[in-house]
Design an enzyme around this catalytic site. Structure first.
Site, PDB file in Angstrom:
ATOM      1  N   SER A 188       0.834  -1.205   0.000  1.00 47.33           N
ATOM      2  CA  SER A 188       0.000   0.000   0.000  1.00 47.33           C
ATOM      3  C   SER A 188       0.869   1.254   0.000  1.00 47.33           C
ATOM      4  O   SER A 188       1.667   1.444  -0.904  1.00 47.33           O
ATOM      5  CB  SER A 188      -0.969  -0.040   1.190  1.00 47.33           C
ATOM      6  OG  SER A 188      -1.903   1.016   1.139  1.00 47.33           O
TER       7      SER A 188
ATOM      8  N   HIS B  27      -8.353   1.142  -0.591  1.00 47.16           N
ATOM      9  CA  HIS B  27      -8.221   0.223  -1.722  1.00 47.16           C
ATOM     10  C   HIS B  27      -9.559  -0.382  -2.146  1.00 47.16           C
ATOM     11  O   HIS B  27      -9.640  -1.542  -2.534  1.00 47.16           O
ATOM     12  CB  HIS B  27      -7.181  -0.860  -1.417  1.00 47.16           C
ATOM     13  CG  HIS B  27      -5.827  -0.278  -1.135  1.00 47.16           C
ATOM     14  ND1 HIS B  27      -5.067   0.329  -2.107  1.00 47.16           N
ATOM     15  CD2 HIS B  27      -5.133  -0.159   0.037  1.00 47.16           C
ATOM     16  CE1 HIS B  27      -3.949   0.779  -1.562  1.00 47.16           C
ATOM     17  NE2 HIS B  27      -3.969   0.500  -0.267  1.00 47.16           N
TER      18      HIS B  27
END
Length: 318
Positions: free
Chosen positions: A95, A198
């Protein structure tokens, strides 16, 4: 082959930077970077409480800065003037850790990455405030069943981390329905995060990220750089930046990243500060890989040993 990885949001804990400030030069580096991100990184990394560093706009710059100062202490930060004993054969970040990895690969400078993560954190925090969303970790169970149960409730598998771990993201209402009808033989753990990262709920942040990234011309990677989208090795800096922007609203496939590490012969892993999460996954999914997590400066000696072995070729292709 040695791979260096950088953790994502949630790895931070109160006071985790405190012992690192004893290393000469790192406090000055953090002070300079604080000016770039508009935050007192030293205060947030030493005296702030868990709620303060949970704030997305704080956590993301803090994590990237922490990873970069640890890389400098290890001698693998490009442009820092530190001469390391070896180097990685691959780099990857989970991430927001992808920004740290981009610096290690030479795609961005540290200053460029911090400029971009400042905008990323703010944009994602604003997107998270639009709708009440959250995330739940699913541990165990059969992955096919887990993914089907997530889909049934209209949630997104925001992180497919491998080693029996999937993170579901979506509205709080749908997460409650998921908890009421969990996958068989799986354990659910609500995550202390500000929103469903996400997932499509982050779509408002993508345009802002793309605009910010447009002013930061990238370079092509100098080492194998893996993408969270599918675990692919990306050889174009421009292509990586495009993926980095889109990843804000799309699932992280860390399982695919680890599969690529295995395919390319990874034998050793160093996880940058605040380490532990990704090396934990590697110990379960990458059997035989020697892993060192940088948590305190006491871990640097073990990490340097891996670097030295990498540099001499004794860990494989490194």
């Amino acid at each position: 082959m040695l791979v260096i990885v950088a953790p994502g949001q949630g790895a931070q804990t109160p006071g985790f930077l405190t012992p690192w400030l004893e290393i000469p030069g790192l406090a000055d580096r953090l002070s300079a970077w604080s000016e770039i991100v508009g935050l007192d990184l030293i205060a947030y990394g030493t005296t702030a409480d868990a709620d303060e560093i949970r704030d997305t706009a704080v956590a993301q710059p803090l994590l990237v800065a922490a990873g970069l100062v640890a890389a400098e202490a290890l001698g693998v930060l490009p442009g820092s003037g530190a001469a390391g004993p070896g180097g990685p054969g691959m780099v990857a970040g989970h991430s927001v850790g992808e920004l740290t990895a981009a610096v290690l690969a030479g795609v961005l400078s540290a200053e460029q990455a911090l400029t971009l993560v400042r905008e990323r954190g703010r944009a994602m925090a604003e997107a998270a405030a639009i709708t009440e969303t959250g995330m739940v970790a699913v541990l165990g169970g059969i992955e096919e069943d887990v993914l089907a149960a997530i889909d049934k409730q209209g949630l997104t598998p925001a992180n497919i981390n491998g080693a029996g771990q999937v993170v579901a993201g979506g509205t709080l209402e749908r997460l409650e329905a998921f908890k009421a009808e969990p996958p068989a033989r799986a354990r659910l753990i609500p995550l202390s995060v500000a929103g469903a990262f996400h997932t499509a709920h982050m779509a408002p942040a993508v345009d802002r990220m793309r605009e910010a990234a447009a002013s930061l011309p990238p370079r092509d990677p100098s080492v194998a750089l893996l993408s969270n989208a599918d675990g692919a090795v990306i050889t174009s800096g421009t292509a990586f930046m495009g993926r980095l922007v889109d990843q804000v609203a799309n699932p992280v496939r860390w399982d695919a990243c680890m599969a690529t590490m295995a395919e390319r012969g990874a034998t050793a892993m160093i996880e940058l500060l605040p380490g532990g999460t990704l090396t934990g996954l590697a110990k379960r999914a990458l059997r035989g890989v020697t892993a060192v997590a940088l948590k305190t400066p006491d871990d640097l000696d073990s990490a340097r040993e891996l670097l030295e072995r990498s540099g001499s070729g004794t860990t494989g292709e490194g």
